[in-house]
Motif scaffolding. Structure first.
Motif, PDB file in Angstrom:
ATOM      1  N   MET A  89       0.836  -1.217   0.000  1.00 37.39           N
ATOM      2  CA  MET A  89       0.000   0.000   0.000  1.00 37.39           C
ATOM      3  C   MET A  89       0.865   1.259   0.000  1.00 37.39           C
ATOM      4  N   MET A 123      -6.218   2.973  -7.225  1.00 35.19           N
ATOM      5  CA  MET A 123      -6.109   3.617  -5.923  1.00 35.19           C
ATOM      6  C   MET A 123      -5.615   2.675  -4.831  1.00 35.19           C
ATOM      7  N   SER A 124      -6.063   1.411  -4.881  1.00 39.74           N
ATOM      8  CA  SER A 124      -5.723   0.486  -3.798  1.00 39.74           C
ATOM      9  C   SER A 124      -4.926  -0.726  -4.244  1.00 39.74           C
ATOM     10  N   SER A 151     -10.708   1.689  -8.445  1.00 35.13           N
ATOM     11  CA  SER A 151     -10.306   0.956  -7.239  1.00 35.13           C
ATOM     12  C   SER A 151      -8.946   0.308  -7.415  1.00 35.13           C
ATOM     13  N   ARG A 194       1.972   2.007  -3.484  1.00 31.25           N
ATOM     14  CA  ARG A 194       0.866   2.563  -4.279  1.00 31.25           C
ATOM     15  C   ARG A 194       0.662   4.039  -3.922  1.00 31.25           C
TER      16      ARG A 194
END
Length: 438
Positions: A1, A167-168, A164, A4
């Motif tokens: 994460m 973003m994740s 999604s 990202r």
């Protein structure tokens, strides 16, 4: 994460620098932006998990994603740089119904990528062509412009699952609703829990083979030039014989999402609306490797009628649209029907597999009983399950209902012994529901 988040932060920072560069160019001002350095930064980012795309593609992705990450991203920069009360059509953009910030359009992206360079703008139109990665993978598309307006005035759109993913790092499935009238089906059960006749299992093996080896067949062996894209199968048989359960398990064992189309939200009495509702599903499912499951498909894929009035004519047009759309779809489409004879013959010719789900015989019924019996539960002395299976013709769905009732009765007695009387009472209830007598 963390990786990202770092990629997204660097992407927004590079985009902000690039917007400042293009605005300075538009206003005839000097800029201090190191153009090649910004291009290199964007080209080196892994915005799309597992892929470092070229500068143009990454700029397009972060441009569309920016309002999702910072609602005032573009408005803040415009307020800082542009003179008050100015109107700049070259920026493109529009405002949403509820979202009050600047939403990029095709014109916005062309302004950022090419400025006023007409030759470069013409070259970059390939970004919106069907052969481009954006279209092939369903990552980004240009909404249709209002009639008579320039094509690039359409909004740049990105499916929610791609938003999604960027973003994740995880692509969440689309939400069930009017914009996507299909429900995601999952199961905790396993393939070896499926009880079917041997002939049915053999037919299902063909579907599993296609799902497993499709890419090798179509791409590496080059048969995509010969065979039609996708695979179409019909599951037919009485209610409760495992058609939906089998389709759900196919998705699970092959690692694919399965969506059941909600026909109550698809079929419309208004001319042309059924096709529009179906297109919402097909367009979102394209390039996603999803399985589309049409339960009780007779309502959509039933036999065409003779043309007696305008309604019949448009009903037949719906069938023609479906024929074309399922042939174009590159994934697996499964239709389920209680009666094979109800399906239009034009569809029958297009199925690669027609799988029959007959009512289970005595041995299959016994296997279903045994699989549904908890290990903690014992049978009443003298209860012959095989005899019950021979005597009563029941589907898997019937047996599940019967076992639920009998097990709840067992628990209500604070016992672990399954009684024959409870089973017989539940069997009678199932027969009565279907208008049958014992």
């Amino acid at each position: 994460m963390e990786t990202r988040l770092k990629n997204l932060s660097e992407g927004l920072a590079a985009l902000e620098q690039w917007v400042h560069y293009r605005l300075a160019e538009l206003l005839g001002r000097e800029h201090k932006i190191e153009v090649e350095a910004v291009q290199s930064r964007l080209a080196g980012l892994e915005l799309l998990p597992g892929q470092c795309l070229p500068f143009e593609e990454n700029l397009a992705l972060i441009t569309v994603l920016a309002p999702h990450l910072q609602s005032d991203f573009f408005d803040r920069i415009f307020a800082e740089v542009l003179p008050q009360n100015g109107d700049y059509p070259s920026l493109g953009g529009l405002r949403g119904t509820q979202f009050r910030g600047f939403i990029p359009t095709g014109e916005t992206l062309m302004f950022l990528l090419a400025g006023r360079d007409l030759k470069l703008r013409l070259h970059l139109k390939h970004l919106f062509e069907e052969t481009h990665l954006f279209s092939r993978e369903g990552l980004l598309y240009l909404d249709p412009a209002p009639p008579g307006e320039p094509t690039l005035s359409g909004r740049l759109s990105m499916p929610s699952e791609i938003v999604s993913l960027l973003m994740s790092g995880v692509a969440e499935g689309p939400r069930f609703g009017t914009d996507f009238p299909a429900q995601h089906l999952t199961t905790d059960r396993e393939w070896d829990e499926l009880v079917l006749r041997p002939a049915t299992r053999d037919q299902l093996a063909e579907l599993r083979n296609w799902l497993t080896h499709r890419n090798h067949l179509m791409n590496e062996w080059g048969m995509g030039r010969v065979f039609r894209p996708g695979y179409r199968a019909l599951f037919h048989g009485p209610p409760g014989t495992g058609k939906t359960f089998t389709a759900t398990l196919l998705g699970k064992v092959t690692g694919r999402d399965l969506f059941r189309i909600d026909l109550s939200m698809v079929i419309s009495k208004y001319i042309g609306e059924t096709e529009k509702n179906l297109e919402k599903v097909f367009s979102r499912a394209e390039h996603r490797d999803w399985i589309l499951f049409f339960d009780e498909a007779d309502a959509l894929f039933g036999k065409r009628t003779g043309v007696r009035d305008a309604h019949d004519r448009y009903a037949n047009q719906e069938v023609s649209y479906l024929l074309q759309r399922i042939e174009q779809f590159s994934g697996l489409v499964v239709l389920a029907s209680n009666l094979k004879s109800n399906i239009d013959t034009a569809f029958m010719r297009r199925f690669q597999s027609v799988v029959h789900f007959p009512a289970p015989g005595p041995e299959e019924r016994y296997q279903i009983w045994r699989r549904l019996l908890p290990t903690q539960v014992r049978l009443e002395h003298g209860l012959d399950m095989r005899a019950l299976c021979r005597r009563y013709e029941l589907t898997g769905s019937n047996i599940a209902n019967i076992m639920q009732y009998a097990l709840l009765q067992t628990l209500s007695r604070q016992s672990d012994i399954l009684q024959k009387a409870d089973l017989l009472e539940a069997i009678e209830r199932e027969y009565q529901k279907e208008g049958r007598s014992l």
